[in-house]
Structures are given as structure tokens and as C-alpha cells.
Write an enzyme that holds these catalytic residues in place. Structure first.
Site, mmCIF file in Angstrom:
data_model
loop_
_atom_site.group_PDB
_atom_site.id
_atom_site.type_symbol
_atom_site.label_atom_id
_atom_site.label_comp_id
_atom_site.label_asym_id
_atom_site.label_seq_id
_atom_site.Cartn_x
_atom_site.Cartn_y
_atom_site.Cartn_z
ATOM 1 N N LYS A 52 49.194 39.486 53.552
ATOM 2 C CA LYS A 52 49.789 38.173 53.845
ATOM 3 C C LYS A 52 51.216 38.111 53.287
ATOM 4 C CE LYS A 52 45.345 35.877 53.986
ATOM 5 N NZ LYS A 52 44.247 35.294 53.205
ATOM 6 N N GLN A 96 43.062 32.331 47.612
ATOM 7 C CA GLN A 96 42.213 33.330 48.267
ATOM 8 C C GLN A 96 40.747 33.139 47.877
ATOM 9 O OE1 GLN A 96 43.257 35.701 50.597
ATOM 10 N NE2 GLN A 96 41.070 36.053 50.835
ATOM 11 N N ASP A 119 45.172 26.628 55.051
ATOM 12 C CA ASP A 119 43.858 27.212 55.363
ATOM 13 C C ASP A 119 42.969 26.207 56.098
ATOM 14 O OD1 ASP A 119 43.377 29.851 54.840
ATOM 15 O OD2 ASP A 119 42.831 29.554 52.729
#
Ligand code: NDP
Length: 298
Positions: A52, A96, A119
Site C-alpha cells: 500500500k 491494518q 476502509d
């Protein structure tokens, strides 16, 4: 032979769109920024975070990577998230998953400013998806699956779509996207899971199957009707003796036996996987687009 829906190719297209928008932001003196937070040393999570960060840098985004030790406390993590919420150079925040066991992930997600929750896991964004509010953030993987269907010209309106899996990351948001009004939506959706009785009798009715199960090559030819479209979300490592790495990646679909029955299908790797990161970049730009006018009015 079925049409092979290439996530690699569509992801390139999405990233090219992102590049053009980043150039337009930069011309206005704005650099969109993404912060990624990793707690612990899980190798798969580390690899995701690295890719990422690299993708952000390749595109010219401002990328900040916080790699924290497993011993990080809930309070320390919350303090970092609050700091990122307040940082005007950061438009998207991603913590994460999964964090170490002692971390209350739900509380962390609720602490992220919903306007920076790229997200799409914050309750505000979950609600916005259900409400079909376009200002919300949708989880990147199902958003990527929908984009694949649209780009491949698969008509979802009126189609019977069967989603296998009901997770908050893939299954549930996928079902909401497919039933929403508009392009890539308007489908008749059935959601199945591990307690579903006689799964095959349901999947065999599907025009479109989204497989998000987490079991290698679970979906067999007997589960699929002739002419179905199959999107395979699964990423599973299976042993492959004799190969350099000793393992290979397979999806949740037994590709070799299912593909010949399909009208279109995604491969693994090279299907949904590359889309997830591309849509993360797209969500970060959307956050920037929505936050910047808010700041200039403040
Ligand atoms: P979860 O484990 O959270 O969810 C799996 C779902 O599958 C659950 O709802 C479960 O049902 C259901 N399920 C399990 N066994 C069966 C069965 N025998 N019959 C029907 N349904 C079943 O996984 P995720 O949603 O997080 O991920 C799914 C897959 O997608 C994984 O392979 C993962 O690696 C991959 N993935 C890929 C991404 C990408 O970027 N391409 C991103 C995210 C995930 P129940 O709820 O009853 O337990």
C-alpha cells in the site's frame, strides 16, 4: 471459453484515473495523504502495508506508515489515531486488520474520523452504504468486485446475485452494493454462509456468484449453472511442493472445473486482489475531495 475478467487490467485503469486526479490536486497545491497503521509483525499484514505504501508513493500521494510493536497499548493506538484525525496532511487512515488480540479493534475503528475512514468500516460509513448515501466510504474489496462487473459489461440489474460469505469486509457490503439502485446494482441478492442449507441448490440459481469464503477451491462445477459469472474473492495459500516458494495462491473457486461452465470469471491471482489496493487509492482521493472544501470553509 469464458471471458477472463482481468483485475490487473481494470486496476491499472483505476490507478490511471487516480493519477489524473492527483495531478489536478497538485496543480491546486494539495497532496492527498494516506496513513497506514500496522501493529505487530504478522508477515502477511506487513506485506500488505508495504505494498500500500509503495503504491501511494508510485502515484505521488503523501504516504505515512506507522509500524508499531505488538506491545502497543489500546490507549497508545487511540492517541495515534486521534493525532492522524487532526492532521490536515492526512485524508485517509487505515489500521491494518487484524491487530493483536489485546487490541479492541471495534473501538479503534470508531475512533477514526468517518471522513477519513477509507476502509469503510466505521459505523457511520456502514450506515451510509445501507442508506445509499454517496458521501460514505465502501470497503475496497467489494467496491473492486462491483467495478469489475461494471467494466466487464455484466448486467447486474434484475440478475440473481448470490454472495457466499457474510463478513463485514466482503460479504455484507457486497450484498448491499449489489442491491443498491444504479450501475452495478439493482440485483436480486441472496446471501449465504456456513449455516446455509443445501448451498448448491441456491448457487445453481445464480446469474452472478461472489465467492468470499476463505476456503481453497471450495466452489465446484456442481455449484454453478451454465453461463454464470463468477467473481472469486478468495486468496488462499496452499502447499505447492517443487515450486520456488513452496506454496501457491488459489481462490475460493476450483477454477479449472468451474471456468468452462462460466460466461465470465476472475482468476486468482490477478482478479480481485489488485482491485482492492486500487480502490483504496480511489477512496483516499474521495476523502481528500470531500475534506478539502470543508477545511477551506473552516
Ligand atoms: P471471513 O472468514 O470473515 O468470512 C468467510 C465467510 O464465509 C463467513 O461468512 C462464513 O460463514 C462463510 N463460510 C465459511 N464456510 C462456508 C461454507 N462451507 N459454506 C458457505 N459459507 C461459508 O472471510 P473474509 O470475508 O474476510 O474473506 C473471504 C475470502 O476473501 C478469504 O479467502 C480472504 O483471504 C479473501 N479476501 C480477499 C481480499 C482481496 O483483496 N482480494 C480482501 C479480503 C478478503 P459464517 O459467517 O457462518 O462463519
Amino acid at each position: 471459453m469464458p471471458t477472463l475478467i482481468s483485475g490487473t487490467a481494470v486496476a491499472e485503469k483505476v490507478l490511471a484515473e487516480c493519477k489524473a486526479e492527483i495531478a489536478a490536486f497538485k496543480a491546486r497545491g494539495i497532496t492527498p495523504g494516506l496513513a497506514v497503521v500496522l501493529i505487530g509483525d504478522d508477515p502477511a499484514s506487513r506485506a500488505y502495508v508495504r505494498s500500500k505504501d509503495k503504491k501511494c508513493k508510485d502515484l505521488g500521494l503523501h504516504s505515512v506508515k506507522h509500524e508499531l510493536p505488538t506491545t502497543t497499548t489500546q490507549a497508545e493506538l487511540i492517541a495515534l489515531v486521534k493525532q492522524l484525525n487532526a492532521d490536515p496532511a492526512i485524508h485517509g487512515i487505515l489500521v491494518q486488520s487484524p491487530p493483536p488480540k489485546h487490541i479492541d479493534e471495534a473501538e479503534i475503528v470508531r475512533t477514526i474520523d468517518p471522513a477519513k475512514d477509507v476502509d469503510g468500516f466505521h459505523p457511520v460509513n456502514v450506515a451510509k452504504l445501507a442508506l445509499e448515501d454517496p458521501t460514505g466510504f465502501v470497503p475496497c474489496t467489494p467496491l473492486g468486485c462491483q467495478r469489475l462487473l461494471i467494466d466487464a459489461g455484466i448486467e447486474t440489474a434484475g440478475a440473481h446475485a448470490v454472495v457466499i460469505g457474510r463478513s463485514m469486509i466482503v460479504g455484507k457490503p457486497m450484498a448491499l452494493l449489489l442491491m443498491a439502485k444504479g450501475p452495478g446494482g439493482d440485483a436480486t441478492v441472496t446471501v449465504t454462509h456456513s449455516r446455509t442449507r443445501d448451498l448448491g441448490s441456491i448457487t445453481r440459481q445464480a446469474d452472478i456468484i461472489i465467492a468470499a469464503i476463505g476456503r481453497p477451491e471450495f466452489l465446484k462445477a456442481e455449484h454453478v449453472k451454465e453461463g454464470a459469472v463468477v467473481i472469486d474473492v478468495g486468496i488462499n495459500r496452499v502447499e505447492a511442493p517443487g515450486t520456488e516458494k513452496g506454496y501457491k495462491l488459489v481462490g475460493d473457486v476450483a477454477f479449472d472445473e468451474v471456468a468452462p461452465k462460466c460466461r465470465a470469471i476472475t482468476p486468482v491471482p490477478g482478479g480481485v486482489g489488485p482491485m482492492t489496493i486500487a480502490l483504496l487509492m480511489q477512496n483516499t482521493l474521495k476523502a481528500c475531495r470531500q475534506i478539502v472544501p470543508r477545511l477551506s470553509q473552516a
